[in-house]
Motif scaffolding. Structure first.
Motif, PDB file in Angstrom:
ATOM      1  N   THR A 199       0.835  -1.206   0.000  1.00 40.79           N
ATOM      2  CA  THR A 199       0.000   0.000   0.000  1.00 40.79           C
ATOM      3  C   THR A 199       0.865   1.250   0.000  1.00 40.79           C
ATOM      4  N   VAL A 222      -5.912  11.742   1.167  1.00 37.89           N
ATOM      5  CA  VAL A 222      -6.973  11.118   0.366  1.00 37.89           C
ATOM      6  C   VAL A 222      -6.381  10.011  -0.511  1.00 37.89           C
ATOM      7  N   THR A 242      -3.764   8.103   0.104  1.00 38.53           N
ATOM      8  CA  THR A 242      -3.456   6.887   0.872  1.00 38.53           C
ATOM      9  C   THR A 242      -4.709   6.030   1.070  1.00 38.53           C
ATOM     10  N   LYS A 243      -5.837   6.681   1.281  1.00 42.95           N
ATOM     11  CA  LYS A 243      -7.086   5.908   1.433  1.00 42.95           C
ATOM     12  C   LYS A 243      -7.564   5.357   0.090  1.00 42.95           C
ATOM     13  N   ALA A 293      -6.908   1.750  -1.467  1.00 51.40           N
ATOM     14  CA  ALA A 293      -7.755   0.580  -1.226  1.00 51.40           C
ATOM     15  C   ALA A 293      -8.461   0.135  -2.498  1.00 51.40           C
ATOM     16  N   THR A 303      -5.914  -3.849   2.528  1.00 51.72           N
ATOM     17  CA  THR A 303      -7.375  -3.889   2.540  1.00 51.72           C
ATOM     18  C   THR A 303      -7.875  -5.236   2.049  1.00 51.72           C
ATOM     19  N   SER A 347      -6.864  -3.156   9.784  1.00 48.89           N
ATOM     20  CA  SER A 347      -6.558  -2.373   8.585  1.00 48.89           C
ATOM     21  C   SER A 347      -6.765  -0.891   8.832  1.00 48.89           C
ATOM     22  N   ALA A 348      -7.860  -0.536   9.503  1.00 43.14           N
ATOM     23  CA  ALA A 348      -8.142   0.873   9.790  1.00 43.14           C
ATOM     24  C   ALA A 348      -7.067   1.478  10.684  1.00 43.14           C
ATOM     25  N   PHE A 359      -4.022   2.292   8.630  1.00 45.11           N
ATOM     26  CA  PHE A 359      -4.228   3.524   7.867  1.00 45.11           C
ATOM     27  C   PHE A 359      -4.092   4.748   8.775  1.00 45.11           C
ATOM     28  N   THR A 409      -1.518   7.887   8.541  1.00 42.73           N
ATOM     29  CA  THR A 409      -1.987   9.273   8.605  1.00 42.73           C
ATOM     30  C   THR A 409      -1.239  10.053   9.678  1.00 42.73           C
TER      31      THR A 409
END
Length: 235
Positions: free
Chosen positions: A21, A165, A167-168, A171, A182, A202-203, A206, A210
């Motif tokens: 990722t 944004v 990095t998210k 997924a 993810t 996973s969250a 992330f 961040t």
């Protein structure tokens, strides 16, 4: 305790997915910044063709959902490429999911960086640019020594938001078969019937990305704001 042992069993795979990722995010960031700088210069060009192309690119890309672009690039482009190679009598070439993911994210976020950099360049006092030319600097020297450092002061908040944004958005690569964290977390949750637990892992990863990113951008903002009086920030 059973849940912890299950997570520990899957954690090496999840961490390897987290590394993938980050690789996708960092490479996409590099390419989108390059695309954004080129796009911003084109948008500000006095040439109506260049400005029109950059404006159309920025408007169209930002107006279409990221998921659609990902599906179009990976699946539709593969079908078109297969048709072309068949027509030319060449061997079939398969698009790598990794390259497709990086290209699509760079293509999408290049449009956002185009607007970020365009606004930042417009915020630079033109008198300082004129002073550079008055001292005999070349256009490249003015860009490197005056425009870019001053522009970054205004661009960093937008760059930071785009990066978070981005990095998210990584997924999205899970839908084209890449084993990012993810996808691995989803597979682990499905196999063990513990989807909430695996998605929480996973969250949290992330959120860790961040947190580290915000610390890095805070340092960059202090670096580019040297010599500029700042009000106290309560972020």
């Amino acid at each position: 305790m059973v849940n912890i042992s299950i997570i520990a069993e899957y954690m090496p795979r999840i961490l390897s997915g987290a590394v993938l990722t980050l690789e996708i995010a960092l490479l996409s960031l590099l390419l989108s910044v390059i695309i954004g700088l080129i796009g911003a210069i084109m948008r500000l060009s006095k040439n109506p063709v260049l400005a029109g192309v950059a404006t159309a690119y920025s408007t169209i890309v930002r107006g279409v959902p990221d998921l659609i672009w990902m599906l179009m690039v990976y699946y539709s482009a593969q079908i078109g490429l297969n048709s072309l190679t068949e027509w030319l009598g060449l061997p079939t070439f398969e698009i790598s999911p990794f390259l497709a993911g990086v290209f699509t994210l760079s293509f999408i976020f290049g449009a956002y960086f185009t607007e970020t950099f365009r606004g930042a360049i417009l915020a630079v006092p033109y008198g300082q640019i004129e002073a550079g030319y008055a001292y005999g600097f070349s256009s490249f020297s003015v860009l490197r020594r005056i425009t870019f450092p001053l522009m970054m002061r205004y661009a960093l908040p937008g760059v930071r938001n785009n990066w978070l944004v981005l990095t998210k958005a990584t997924a999205l690569v899970s839908i084209i078969g890449l084993d990012d964290m993810t996808r691995i977390a989803h597979q682990g949750g499905s196999a063990t019937h513990l989807p909430f637990l695996f998605n929480m892992v996973s969250a949290c990863l992330f959120l860790l990305i961040t947190f580290v990113s915000l610390r890095i951008f805070a340092w960059l903002e202090r670096h580019y704001q040297r010599g500029v009086r700042q009000e106290e920030s309560y972020e």
